[in-house]
Motif scaffolding. Structure first.
Motif, PDB file in Angstrom:
ATOM      1  N   HIS A  38       3.055  -9.477   3.431  1.00 46.84           N
ATOM      2  CA  HIS A  38       4.359  -9.143   3.417  1.00 46.84           C
ATOM      3  C   HIS A  38       4.494  -7.749   2.455  1.00 46.84           C
ATOM      4  O   HIS A  38       5.031  -8.068   2.074  1.00 46.84           O
ATOM      5  CB  HIS A  38       5.283  -9.327   3.394  1.00 46.84           C
ATOM      6  N   LYS A  39       3.754  -6.581   2.795  1.00 45.92           N
ATOM      7  CA  LYS A  39       3.875  -5.027   1.895  1.00 45.92           C
ATOM      8  C   LYS A  39       3.930  -4.225   2.525  1.00 45.92           C
ATOM      9  O   LYS A  39       3.481  -3.675   3.664  1.00 45.92           O
ATOM     10  CB  LYS A  39       2.263  -5.235   0.736  1.00 45.92           C
ATOM     11  N   LEU A  40       4.239  -3.018   2.337  1.00 46.99           N
ATOM     12  CA  LEU A  40       4.536  -1.874   2.778  1.00 46.99           C
ATOM     13  C   LEU A  40       3.690  -0.411   1.821  1.00 46.99           C
ATOM     14  O   LEU A  40       3.788  -0.138   1.139  1.00 46.99           O
ATOM     15  CB  LEU A  40       5.932  -1.774   3.253  1.00 46.99           C
ATOM     16  N   PHE A  41       3.114   0.675   2.920  1.00 46.21           N
ATOM     17  CA  PHE A  41       2.797   2.083   2.149  1.00 46.21           C
ATOM     18  C   PHE A  41       3.785   2.162   2.440  1.00 46.21           C
ATOM     19  O   PHE A  41       4.760   2.963   3.774  1.00 46.21           O
ATOM     20  CB  PHE A  41       1.575   2.063   2.208  1.00 46.21           C
ATOM     21  N   VAL A  42       4.438   3.368   2.033  1.00 48.27           N
ATOM     22  CA  VAL A  42       5.916   3.700   1.927  1.00 48.27           C
ATOM     23  C   VAL A  42       5.249   5.422   1.723  1.00 48.27           C
ATOM     24  O   VAL A  42       5.251   5.758   0.523  1.00 48.27           O
ATOM     25  CB  VAL A  42       7.010   4.071   1.639  1.00 48.27           C
ATOM     26  N   THR A  43       5.652   6.113   2.670  1.00 46.19           N
ATOM     27  CA  THR A  43       5.558   7.466   2.231  1.00 46.19           C
ATOM     28  C   THR A  43       6.841   9.109   2.903  1.00 46.19           C
ATOM     29  O   THR A  43       7.746   8.339   3.922  1.00 46.19           O
ATOM     30  CB  THR A  43       4.838   8.411   2.819  1.00 46.19           C
ATOM     31  N   VAL A  44       7.156   9.333   1.797  1.00 48.68           N
ATOM     32  CA  VAL A  44       8.575  11.012   2.940  1.00 48.68           C
ATOM     33  C   VAL A  44       7.716  12.002   2.137  1.00 48.68           C
ATOM     34  O   VAL A  44       7.665  12.753   1.463  1.00 48.68           O
ATOM     35  CB  VAL A  44       9.556  10.499   2.248  1.00 48.68           C
ATOM     36  N   SER A  45       8.121  12.760   3.477  1.00 49.17           N
ATOM     37  CA  SER A  45       7.425  14.430   3.073  1.00 49.17           C
ATOM     38  C   SER A  45       8.667  14.636   4.218  1.00 49.17           C
ATOM     39  O   SER A  45       8.774  14.663   5.222  1.00 49.17           O
ATOM     40  CB  SER A  45       6.184  14.476   4.789  1.00 49.17           C
ATOM     41  N   SER A  46       8.305  16.132   3.726  1.00 54.70           N
ATOM     42  CA  SER A  46       9.124  17.855   4.189  1.00 54.70           C
ATOM     43  C   SER A  46       8.696  18.031   5.225  1.00 54.70           C
ATOM     44  O   SER A  46       7.022  17.510   6.171  1.00 54.70           O
ATOM     45  CB  SER A  46       8.614  18.390   3.087  1.00 54.70           C
ATOM     46  N   PRO A  47       8.990  19.135   6.341  1.00 52.06           N
ATOM     47  CA  PRO A  47       8.610  19.251   7.324  1.00 52.06           C
ATOM     48  C   PRO A  47       7.277  20.403   7.289  1.00 52.06           C
ATOM     49  O   PRO A  47       6.226  20.452   7.897  1.00 52.06           O
ATOM     50  CB  PRO A  47       9.963  20.467   7.774  1.00 52.06           C
ATOM     51  N   LYS A  48       6.944  20.884   5.714  1.00 54.24           N
ATOM     52  CA  LYS A  48       5.937  21.375   5.502  1.00 54.24           C
ATOM     53  C   LYS A  48       5.202  20.793   5.080  1.00 54.24           C
ATOM     54  O   LYS A  48       3.868  20.600   4.271  1.00 54.24           O
ATOM     55  CB  LYS A  48       6.151  22.735   4.679  1.00 54.24           C
ATOM     56  N   GLY A  49       4.844  19.153   4.722  1.00 49.19           N
ATOM     57  CA  GLY A  49       4.187  18.153   4.165  1.00 49.19           C
ATOM     58  C   GLY A  49       3.692  18.135   2.624  1.00 49.19           C
ATOM     59  O   GLY A  49       3.292  17.150   2.329  1.00 49.19           O
ATOM     60  N   LYS A  50       5.405  18.421   1.974  1.00 45.39           N
ATOM     61  CA  LYS A  50       5.501  18.389   0.823  1.00 45.39           C
ATOM     62  C   LYS A  50       5.877  16.662   1.024  1.00 45.39           C
ATOM     63  O   LYS A  50       6.207  16.688   1.021  1.00 45.39           O
ATOM     64  CB  LYS A  50       6.678  19.482   0.103  1.00 45.39           C
ATOM     65  N   SER A  51       5.516  16.260  -0.608  1.00 45.56           N
ATOM     66  CA  SER A  51       5.759  14.714  -0.378  1.00 45.56           C
ATOM     67  C   SER A  51       7.016  14.425  -1.676  1.00 45.56           C
ATOM     68  O   SER A  51       6.789  14.794  -2.618  1.00 45.56           O
ATOM     69  CB  SER A  51       4.545  14.088  -0.675  1.00 45.56           C
ATOM     70  N   HIS A  52       7.628  14.129  -1.241  1.00 45.95           N
ATOM     71  CA  HIS A  52       9.338  13.618  -2.081  1.00 45.95           C
ATOM     72  C   HIS A  52       9.430  12.023  -1.482  1.00 45.95           C
ATOM     73  O   HIS A  52       9.916  11.216  -3.230  1.00 45.95           O
ATOM     74  CB  HIS A  52      10.107  14.376  -0.746  1.00 45.95           C
ATOM     75  N   HIS A  53       8.421  10.798  -2.147  1.00 49.50           N
ATOM     76  CA  HIS A  53       8.174   9.913  -2.261  1.00 49.50           C
ATOM     77  C   HIS A  53       7.127   9.159  -1.331  1.00 49.50           C
ATOM     78  O   HIS A  53       6.335   9.574  -0.388  1.00 49.50           O
ATOM     79  CB  HIS A  53       9.353   8.969  -1.264  1.00 49.50           C
TER      80      HIS A  53
END
Length: 224
Positions: free
Chosen positions: A76-91
């Protein structure tokens, strides 16, 4: 006859009614999203949210523990990513069980949050609780109230003012989009008119060439 108690009751009733009305209004137009995602080892799921420029957004996620009081299994593990419309990573987080992200949008558009369950044998299935708030709902009103030493009624008034500003901004953005759509329609209509005229000219030219060729053919055959 003493009317003071009655007036106090009426005043309290009005305050309660105002507070209830504002709370219902905020709840009706809130921009928060809470959900539960079913994950499986080796698979991924992505959620998008349309966020405006300078809007704060807050997201929290956690894997649901199937056995309360026990540690989560290694699967039970996760890889999490948050990106903007232009692909910029925020998390970005790797091999986590829970987490949180907070940022202010630097551009308008669809922000994407992706959850990836790494491969594991045997395959494991689990659920993830995810809550994503933007705009007014993303603010920590409890902290604001404590910091400013204000009452809950004042907090609700501030919420309502923020919601009003949000609606005002969105109305202007809708007007801007409507103007862009009107310009696009006018441009499309102009192009279609030019294309229709060009098609008519080409058709008439081809028809003229066919008539000229037919006339030349008949003249050579001395039929005319």
């Amino acid at each position: 006859m003493d009317l003071l108690p009655s007036r106090c009751k009426i005043h309290k009733t009005k305050l309660r009614w105002i507070l209830t009305t504002m709370t219902m209004t905020v709840m009706m137009i809130r921009r928060g999203e809470s959900m539960r995602l079913d994950m499986e080892s080796g698979n991924s799921k992505c959620i998008s949210d349309d966020i405006k420029t300078n809007y704060m957004t807050v997201g929290t996620y956690s894997i649901v523990n199937p056995n309360e009081g026990h540690h989560l299994p290694p699967s039970h593990k996760l890889f999490v990513t948050v990106s903007s419309p232009k692909g910029k990573s925020h998390h970005h987080a790797e091999n986590v069980e829970s987490g949180k992200f907070v940022f202010t949008a630097d551009e308008t558009g669809d922000y994407m949050t992706c959850f990836v369950a790494p491969g594991y044998r045997p395959t494991a299935k689990f659920a993830v609780d995810f809550e994503w708030k933007s705009g007014v709902e993303a603010k920590d009103w409890t902290t604001i109230a404590k910091r400013g030493q204000i009452t809950m009624l004042e907090v609700e008034v501030r919420k309502l003012l923020d919601v009003t500003e949000t609606i005002h901004d969105e109305m202007f953005q809708l007007r801007e989009r409507e103007r862009e759509m009107q310009e696009l329609n006018r441009s499309t209509n102009s192009r279609m008119a030019a294309l229709s005229l060009l098609s008519f000219v080409v058709t008439m030219s081809v028809a003229g060439l066919q008539l000229w060729h037919l006339k030349s053919f008949l003249e050579r055959k001395k039929l005319l």
